[in-house]
Write a protein that holds these residues in place. Structure first.
Motif, mmCIF file in Angstrom:
data_model
loop_
_atom_site.group_PDB
_atom_site.id
_atom_site.type_symbol
_atom_site.label_atom_id
_atom_site.label_comp_id
_atom_site.label_asym_id
_atom_site.label_seq_id
_atom_site.Cartn_x
_atom_site.Cartn_y
_atom_site.Cartn_z
ATOM 1 N N GLU A 1 0.743 -8.791 1.306
ATOM 2 C CA GLU A 1 0.434 -7.884 0.201
ATOM 3 C C GLU A 1 1.691 -7.530 -0.593
ATOM 4 O O GLU A 1 1.661 -7.494 -1.834
ATOM 5 C CB GLU A 1 -0.248 -6.622 0.745
ATOM 6 C CG GLU A 1 -1.642 -6.887 1.304
ATOM 7 C CD GLU A 1 -2.402 -5.601 1.592
ATOM 8 O OE1 GLU A 1 -1.951 -4.528 1.142
ATOM 9 O OE2 GLU A 1 -3.445 -5.679 2.251
ATOM 10 N N THR A 2 2.788 -7.269 0.109
ATOM 11 C CA THR A 2 4.044 -6.974 -0.576
ATOM 12 C C THR A 2 4.543 -8.183 -1.348
ATOM 13 O O THR A 2 5.068 -8.061 -2.468
ATOM 14 C CB THR A 2 5.114 -6.539 0.439
ATOM 15 O OG1 THR A 2 4.627 -5.416 1.176
ATOM 16 C CG2 THR A 2 6.417 -6.168 -0.250
ATOM 17 N N ARG B 1 7.927 -9.592 3.142
ATOM 18 C CA ARG B 1 7.657 -8.475 4.052
ATOM 19 C C ARG B 1 6.156 -8.305 4.280
ATOM 20 O O ARG B 1 5.666 -7.199 4.468
ATOM 21 C CB ARG B 1 8.244 -7.189 3.473
ATOM 22 C CG ARG B 1 9.780 -7.161 3.430
ATOM 23 C CD ARG B 1 10.279 -6.137 2.432
ATOM 24 N NE ARG B 1 10.012 -6.559 1.058
ATOM 25 C CZ ARG B 1 9.770 -5.717 0.047
ATOM 26 N NH1 ARG B 1 9.720 -4.414 0.244
ATOM 27 N NH2 ARG B 1 9.561 -6.199 -1.168
ATOM 28 N N ARG C 1 -2.528 -6.021 -8.477
ATOM 29 C CA ARG C 1 -1.340 -5.453 -9.125
ATOM 30 C C ARG C 1 -1.290 -5.762 -10.620
ATOM 31 O O ARG C 1 -0.873 -4.929 -11.416
ATOM 32 C CB ARG C 1 -0.099 -6.019 -8.442
ATOM 33 C CG ARG C 1 1.202 -5.368 -8.818
ATOM 34 C CD ARG C 1 1.437 -4.101 -8.012
ATOM 35 N NE ARG C 1 2.801 -3.629 -8.130
ATOM 36 C CZ ARG C 1 3.397 -2.875 -7.230
ATOM 37 N NH1 ARG C 1 2.738 -2.523 -6.128
ATOM 38 N NH2 ARG C 1 4.628 -2.461 -7.405
ATOM 39 N N ASP D 1 5.281 -8.395 -5.286
ATOM 40 C CA ASP D 1 6.557 -8.849 -5.840
ATOM 41 C C ASP D 1 6.336 -9.901 -6.928
ATOM 42 O O ASP D 1 7.011 -9.890 -7.967
ATOM 43 C CB ASP D 1 7.439 -9.432 -4.737
ATOM 44 C CG ASP D 1 8.035 -8.366 -3.834
ATOM 45 O OD1 ASP D 1 8.009 -7.176 -4.213
ATOM 46 O OD2 ASP D 1 8.509 -8.731 -2.740
#
Length: 314
Positions: free
Chosen positions: A40-41, A37, A100, A45
């Motif tokens: 960045e997503t 998606r 992240r 993940d």
């Protein structure tokens, strides 16, 4: 707890992660569907999956030495140059991942990761010069020479050496590339052509029962003694042998291991005739190192283990 390594394999439909020790022994695993998606997503993940596999083993990020990520495409440092199954191009995936989960990140081509996994825990154990060829949608090659991976910007594209000048068109822009004749995709195309020419063949019955043709179809029919299927298998072995011999003559490795679904074919239909034909074609028949032809051993774990240990061979 310390000395852990995280490997992530980005497949066509799934993300797989593994936690290993420094030898590549797989200690824990996790997976989730690939749901792209945005870059960045996607990076988030991957980081979440890495944290999940650590948690599965009762570890925390501080216990990990780093993360390796294997992708189907080209990479350079922490940057994805392009991938074949998700829309990433010129993307600093390592930097996005570290937003992240702040761990060192290495990227590798998926065939290179498979070679590293087999080198430490599979068919390449104890060797210094070793090649893995993966037979899938394309034909991938991972090359380790003197214990070092030819990866990153130097990653091999052996599937795109021309075997038949002016031959089948290839998505890379050339014609006659090896993968157009020796990949699983090429095998399926050759099988379908044989079925059209010989509708009485057992190939047709097996394909109908299975709901279509895959890389196993010609070998299953050949096992039953079908002459059309045997001819398909012989033609595929010949194309695979021609390219393999050329690669061996250039690199002179100790062993070449074959991975991917097609490599699971019965020994007497694939690897045994391949060994005979490669032996007849290679310069080593005149002397020097004779390269062994092997089956890869790790299956779907090769990419995860190899990604985890990328830092040990670059």
């Amino acid at each position: 707890m310390s000395g852990f390594f995280i490997g992530i394999d980005v497949g066509g439909t799934n993300l797989k992660a593994g936690l290993t020790d420094e030898t590549g022994r797989l200690l824990a695993a996790a997976r989730r569907p690939l749901d792209f998606r945005g870059e960045e997503t996607f990076a988030a993940d991957l980081a979440d999956l890495a944290a999940e596999v650590l948690s599965t083993a009762g570890a925390v990020p501080g216990d990990a030495e780093g993360v390796g990520i294997g992708l189907p495409g080209a990479v350079s440092g922490g940057e994805v140059l392009y991938t074949t199954n998700i829309p990433l191009e010129r993307t600093d995936l390592a930097a996005l991942f570290r937003r992240r989960l702040d761990l060192p990140v290495l990227l590798g081509n998926d065939a290179d990761c498979a070679a590293v996994g087999e080198y430490f825990q599979g068919a390449g154990r104890g060797l210094r010069d070793f090649v893995v060829l993966t037979l899938g949608t394309g034909l991938g090659a991972g090359i380790i020479l003197d214990g070092r991976l030819r990866g990153g910007e130097s990653s091999s594209e052996a599937g795109h050496m021309v075997l038949h000048a002016g031959g089948e068109p290839c998505p890379c822009g050339r014609r006659g590339c090896w993968e157009q004749y020796a990949s699983a995709t090429a095998l399926i195309r050759r099988t379908e052509a044989a079925m059209a020419a010989h509708p009485e063949s057992a190939l047709c019955r097996l394909a109908e029962e299975a709901g279509g043709v895959d890389g196993r179809t010609p070998f299953l029919a050949a096992e039953a003694g079908d002459e059309t299927a045997l001819a398909v298998c012989r033609a595929s072995v010949e194309e695979l042998a021609e390219g393999t011999a050329s690669l061996i003559n250039i690199l002179r490795p100790e062993a070449v291991a074959f991975g991917g679904g097609v490599a699971g074919a019965p020994e007497h239909l694939l690897l045994e005739p391949l060994r005979r034909r490669v032996g007849a074609l290679c310069f080593s028949r005149h002397g020097g190192r004779a390269t062994r032809i092997l089956r890869a051993e790790l299956g779907n774990d090769a990419g995860v283990i190899g990604a985890a240990l990328l830092g040990r061979v670059i």
